[in-house]
Design a protein around this motif. Structure first.
Motif, PDB file in Angstrom:
ATOM      1  N   ARG A   1      14.670  24.289  10.769  1.00  0.00           N
ATOM      2  CA  ARG A   1      15.266  23.221  11.283  1.00  0.00           C
ATOM      3  C   ARG A   1      14.261  22.759  12.597  1.00  0.00           C
ATOM      4  NH1 ARG A   1      21.083  25.532  11.485  1.00  0.00           N
ATOM      5  NH2 ARG A   1      20.184  27.635  11.999  1.00  0.00           N
TER       6      ARG A   1
ATOM      7  N   THR B   1      17.380  17.238  -3.034  1.00  0.00           N
ATOM      8  CA  THR B   1      18.402  17.231  -2.065  1.00  0.00           C
ATOM      9  C   THR B   1      18.734  15.722  -1.871  1.00  0.00           C
ATOM     10  OG1 THR B   1      16.653  16.962  -0.508  1.00  0.00           O
ATOM     11  CG2 THR B   1      17.301  18.954  -0.918  1.00  0.00           C
TER      12      THR B   1
ATOM     13  N   LYS C   1      26.520  17.240  13.893  1.00  0.00           N
ATOM     14  CA  LYS C   1      25.263  17.637  13.356  1.00  0.00           C
ATOM     15  C   LYS C   1      23.824  17.462  14.539  1.00  0.00           C
ATOM     16  CE  LYS C   1      25.674  14.159  10.367  1.00  0.00           C
ATOM     17  NZ  LYS C   1      25.635  13.471   9.074  1.00  0.00           N
TER      18      LYS C   1
ATOM     19  N   LEU D   1      20.642  15.787  10.536  1.00  0.00           N
ATOM     20  CA  LEU D   1      21.017  16.660   9.234  1.00  0.00           C
ATOM     21  C   LEU D   1      22.304  17.457   9.216  1.00  0.00           C
ATOM     22  CD1 LEU D   1      17.383  17.030   8.186  1.00  0.00           C
ATOM     23  CD2 LEU D   1      18.902  15.307   7.176  1.00  0.00           C
ATOM     24  N   LEU D   2      22.976  17.748   8.457  1.00  0.00           N
ATOM     25  CA  LEU D   2      23.730  18.898   8.432  1.00  0.00           C
ATOM     26  C   LEU D   2      22.882  20.031   8.608  1.00  0.00           C
ATOM     27  CD1 LEU D   2      25.881  17.988   5.392  1.00  0.00           C
ATOM     28  CD2 LEU D   2      26.749  17.935   7.797  1.00  0.00           C
TER      29      LEU D   2
ATOM     30  N   THR E   1      20.656  18.837  13.552  1.00  0.00           N
ATOM     31  CA  THR E   1      19.301  19.052  13.055  1.00  0.00           C
ATOM     32  C   THR E   1      18.592  17.733  12.849  1.00  0.00           C
ATOM     33  OG1 THR E   1      20.077  21.163  12.043  1.00  0.00           O
ATOM     34  CG2 THR E   1      18.254  20.100  11.174  1.00  0.00           C
TER      35      THR E   1
ATOM     36  N   SER F   1      16.994  12.569   7.263  1.00  0.00           N
ATOM     37  CA  SER F   1      18.050  12.065   6.711  1.00  0.00           C
ATOM     38  C   SER F   1      17.764  11.020   5.449  1.00  0.00           C
ATOM     39  CB  SER F   1      18.957  11.437   7.690  1.00  0.00           C
ATOM     40  OG  SER F   1      19.665  10.206   7.225  1.00  0.00           O
TER      41      SER F   1
ATOM     42  N   ARG G   1      19.237  23.868   1.728  1.00  0.00           N
ATOM     43  CA  ARG G   1      19.012  23.203   0.632  1.00  0.00           C
ATOM     44  C   ARG G   1      17.540  22.884   0.273  1.00  0.00           C
ATOM     45  NH1 ARG G   1      21.743  17.797   1.167  1.00  0.00           N
ATOM     46  NH2 ARG G   1      21.517  17.592  -0.977  1.00  0.00           N
ATOM     47  N   VAL G   2      17.016  22.694   1.399  1.00  0.00           N
ATOM     48  CA  VAL G   2      15.421  22.535   1.322  1.00  0.00           C
ATOM     49  C   VAL G   2      14.798  23.913   0.860  1.00  0.00           C
ATOM     50  CG1 VAL G   2      13.335  22.005   2.589  1.00  0.00           C
ATOM     51  CG2 VAL G   2      15.368  20.487   2.883  1.00  0.00           C
TER      52      VAL G   2
ATOM     53  N   THR H   1      23.461  22.796   7.075  1.00  0.00           N
ATOM     54  CA  THR H   1      22.970  23.693   5.851  1.00  0.00           C
ATOM     55  C   THR H   1      22.092  22.917   5.057  1.00  0.00           C
ATOM     56  OG1 THR H   1      24.933  22.092   5.124  1.00  0.00           O
ATOM     57  CG2 THR H   1      25.424  24.220   5.748  1.00  0.00           C
ATOM     58  N   ASP H   2      21.169  21.733   5.644  1.00  0.00           N
ATOM     59  CA  ASP H   2      20.564  21.136   4.663  1.00  0.00           C
ATOM     60  C   ASP H   2      19.143  22.019   4.785  1.00  0.00           C
ATOM     61  OD1 ASP H   2      21.784  18.775   3.941  1.00  0.00           O
ATOM     62  OD2 ASP H   2      21.571  17.726   5.683  1.00  0.00           O
TER      63      ASP H   2
ATOM     64  N   LEU I   1      17.369  13.969   0.120  1.00  0.00           N
ATOM     65  CA  LEU I   1      16.863  13.624   1.606  1.00  0.00           C
ATOM     66  C   LEU I   1      15.712  12.886   1.560  1.00  0.00           C
ATOM     67  CD1 LEU I   1      18.157  17.320   3.094  1.00  0.00           C
ATOM     68  CD2 LEU I   1      19.087  15.083   3.241  1.00  0.00           C
TER      69      LEU I   1
END
Lengths: 381, 246
Positions: free
Chosen positions: A91, A234, A208, A72-73, A210, A59, A79-80, A75-76, A236
């Protein structure tokens, strides 16, 4: 004149013993303080050492692996993965859990629970003592680190075995493998590794789950370059594995009282060593005033006498240092295996510097005294 | 013959203000190579101060100090220290041997100061100890030697680097009469053999008979000279008679 200086020093056995003891004591305090400090510091980023991933993504509010309360979400991870240069991203769950070996009547103990990406098991430790990574595919399977096998057992002399079960947050887990981790986790019995999907079942559900996303760069890119791209793309926090270790250590130093306490121990060691050695050496010089005066009268240059005094202080200091290192090494050798006390060359080198400093201070006091001695003193009765 | 040393109009005082004390007042003093020169006088008359200035362990306030052709008053501290190492041998009232060194090591110190190799220094030291009759005491520490033996070690140390000037401060005051005479005979040989100037500061009338010349100090300057053993003998007949009886 070197031999003369050393004979003058070692002829005063009581003084030498006192001088060596002072340095020895200071060395012990400083080595054990620094070793303990570095040992505890190493536990702060143990997770980043034990899990093998070139890039760690957290995060934006998190820059360490000591304590992560900003997951993290789910879905992150996608994104990565979408960032250019990322070879893979997976994750990771990291959290605390309570383990109790019911069959042996054990009590609850805290462990660090690691949930590895269920499909890829990316980041898993590699040094297996028993079992294999694929065994994690079995029902309720967990892999435990070697030190936890002993510490989770009610009788550490009889460690847990493959196939044994325990309760983790009141759910069953079965040991299918044992790994050797290189760094112990801070304040926990050890590590328990399982799959991400199973890990999130062991702990209370949250929106959340992850904790981090582990990633690796494509072969043509460096980890640092890709980590920077991930951060840019992202928002992040992305670190190289080395970066997250350093960042975790910095966080620990800022947020833990341990460095202050360790600093205090090292400082006291330095102060005690300086006072004892400085005072003893100064007394040694005072008692040798006449002999130094004789040497000056007979034509020894002040600079040469200063070198002799420096040599005497350094030799006594190095003997004390060697003795101190020997004693603390013996103590560490008989300390429990999971003790954060370890003899490390950088610590020994780091302590040598203040020890030489103590000797230099002691010598300086002596040299100042010697420089004020008039050679004509030799004619006074 | 050029004098071994010549001190002209030397002043030296200690302290300042109310504690200012003049120790030497326009003192003149000179000695020849190969002679045994005594400096006598009551306590506090400035003998030790004059000796200290002569051998460069103390700076004079003013005056010319020429020793073995060198103007000590024009040298800096480093040069004077080197000069002492090369040219001057010291014999002290309390011997000043270093207690943690053996007799041989003590004697070798002046050679080591001059950067002679340790084994050569040790060899020369052993040779000189043999000359002063202490061949079997080379490995002994000073504490295990009698006072007479300690003074002989100190004499060996003063001579090992073959200095041209030997300064002796009360060399016999810690010794009994017989040992004192042995030591003085040794010093007389030293002066004769090596053409060295030997300056002896003493209070001890038992040894006046060894002097070739004698200077008496009082109130910071030389008040009187006796320029031959005969003059000394005449002036101190009573003391010398006593010595002969011994």
């Amino acid at each position: 004149m070197t031999a003369i200086a050393l004979k003058m020093l070692f002829g005063e056995r009581a003084k030498v013993a006192m001088l060596v003891s002072g340095i020895c004591f200071a060395t012990i305090l400083m080595v054990q303080g620094l070793s303990l400090g570095l040992g505890i510091l190493a536990t702060s980023y143990a997770t980043a050492v034990n899990l093998k991933a070139p890039i760690w993504v957290a995060s934006p509010l998190i820059d360490q692996v000591v304590m992560n309360n900003q997951p993290l979400l789910d879905t992150d991870v996608y994104r990565v993965r979408s960032v250019e240069g990322v070879a893979w991203a997976a994750r990771l769950f990291v959290g605390g859990a309570q383990v109790r070996v019911v069959d042996r009547g054990g009590v609850s103990q805290n462990v660090t629970l690691i949930g590895l990406d269920t499909q890829t098991l990316a980041g898993a430790p590699t040094e297996f003592i028993a079992g294999s990574l694929n065994d994690l595919r079995q029902t309720d399977a967990v892999i435990v680190d070697a030190s936890a096998m002993a510490r989770l057992s009610p009788d550490p002399a009889v460690p847990l075995k493959i196939g044994e079960t325990f309760e983790m947050n009141d759910r069953r887990a079965r040991i299918v493998g044992v790994v050797q981790t290189s760094a112990a986790t801070h304040g926990q019995a050890g590590y328990v590794f399982t799959t991400y999907d199973r890990a999130v079942q062991y702990v209370p559900a949250q929106r959340k789950m992850t904790t981090y996303v582990l990633a690796a760069p494509m072969a043509v890119h460096t980890a640092a370059e890709v980590a920077r791209r991930i951060s840019d793309a992202t928002g992040l926090n992305a670190f190289t594995s080395d970066g997250i270790r350093k960042s975790s250590a910095r966080w620990f130093i800022r947020n833990s009282p341990v460095p202050f306490v360790i600093g205090l121990i090292v400082g006291i060691g330095f102060a005690v060593g300086t006072v004892i050695s400085g005072q003893t050496f100064f007394t040694f010089i005072l008692e040798n005033t006449r002999h130094l005066g004789v040497l000056r009268a007979m034509g020894t240059q002040t600079r040469r006498l200063a070198r002799m005094i420096l040599l005497q202080a350094m030799v006594a200091g190095l003997i004390g240092y060697g003795l101190g290192v020997g004693i603390i090494s013996l103590v560490i050798a008989v300390a429990p295996a999971n003790s954060p006390l370890k003899v490390q060359l950088p610590v020994l080198m780091a302590v040598l510097v203040p020890v030489l400093g103590i000797c230099a201070v002691a010598a300086l006091l002596g040299i100042r005294r010697m420089a004020r001695i008039e050679p004509a003193i030799v004619f006074r009765s | 013959m050029n004098p071994a040393f010549q001190l002209c109009s030397v002043d030296k005082s200690f302290g300042s203000g109310e504690s200012w004390t003049p120790a030497l007042k326009q003192a003149n003093f000179e000695g020849q190579p190969g002679e045994m020169l005594f400096l006598v006088g009551p306590s506090g008359c400035g003998k030790t101060t004059l000796l200290s200035i002569l051998c460069g362990t103390l700076l004079a306030d003013s005056g010319d100090i020429n020793v073995l052709g060198n103007s000590l008053h024009r040298m800096n501290d480093r040069e004077v220290t080197s000069f002492r190492a090369r040219h001057i041998g010291f014999i002290f009232q309390q011997f000043n041997l270093i207690p943690t060194l053996t007799a041989e090591e003590n004697v070798s110190v002046p050679l080591l100061i001059e950067n002679k190799p340790a084994d050569q220094a040790r060899r020369l030291a052993a040779g000189l100890l043999e000359k002063v009759g202490l061949a079997d005491k080379c490995r002994e520490y000073p504490a295990r030697l009698s006072v007479g033996q300690q003074q002989r070690v100190a004499i060996a140390r003063a001579l090992v680097h073959e200095p041209s000037l030997v300064v002796c401060d009360e060399p016999t005051s810690s010794l009994d009469s017989a040992t004192g005479h042995q030591v003085m005979e040794l010093l007389r040989d030293v002066a004769r053999d090596g053409k060295r100037a030997v300056v002896v500061v003493t209070h001890d009338p038992r040894i006046y008979g060894y002097a070739e010349r004698m200077a008496e100090m009082e109130d910071g300057r030389i008040q009187r000279w006796w320029n031959s053993p005969e003059e000394i003998a005449a002036a101190h007949a009573e003391t010398l008679t006593e010595r002969r009886q011994q």
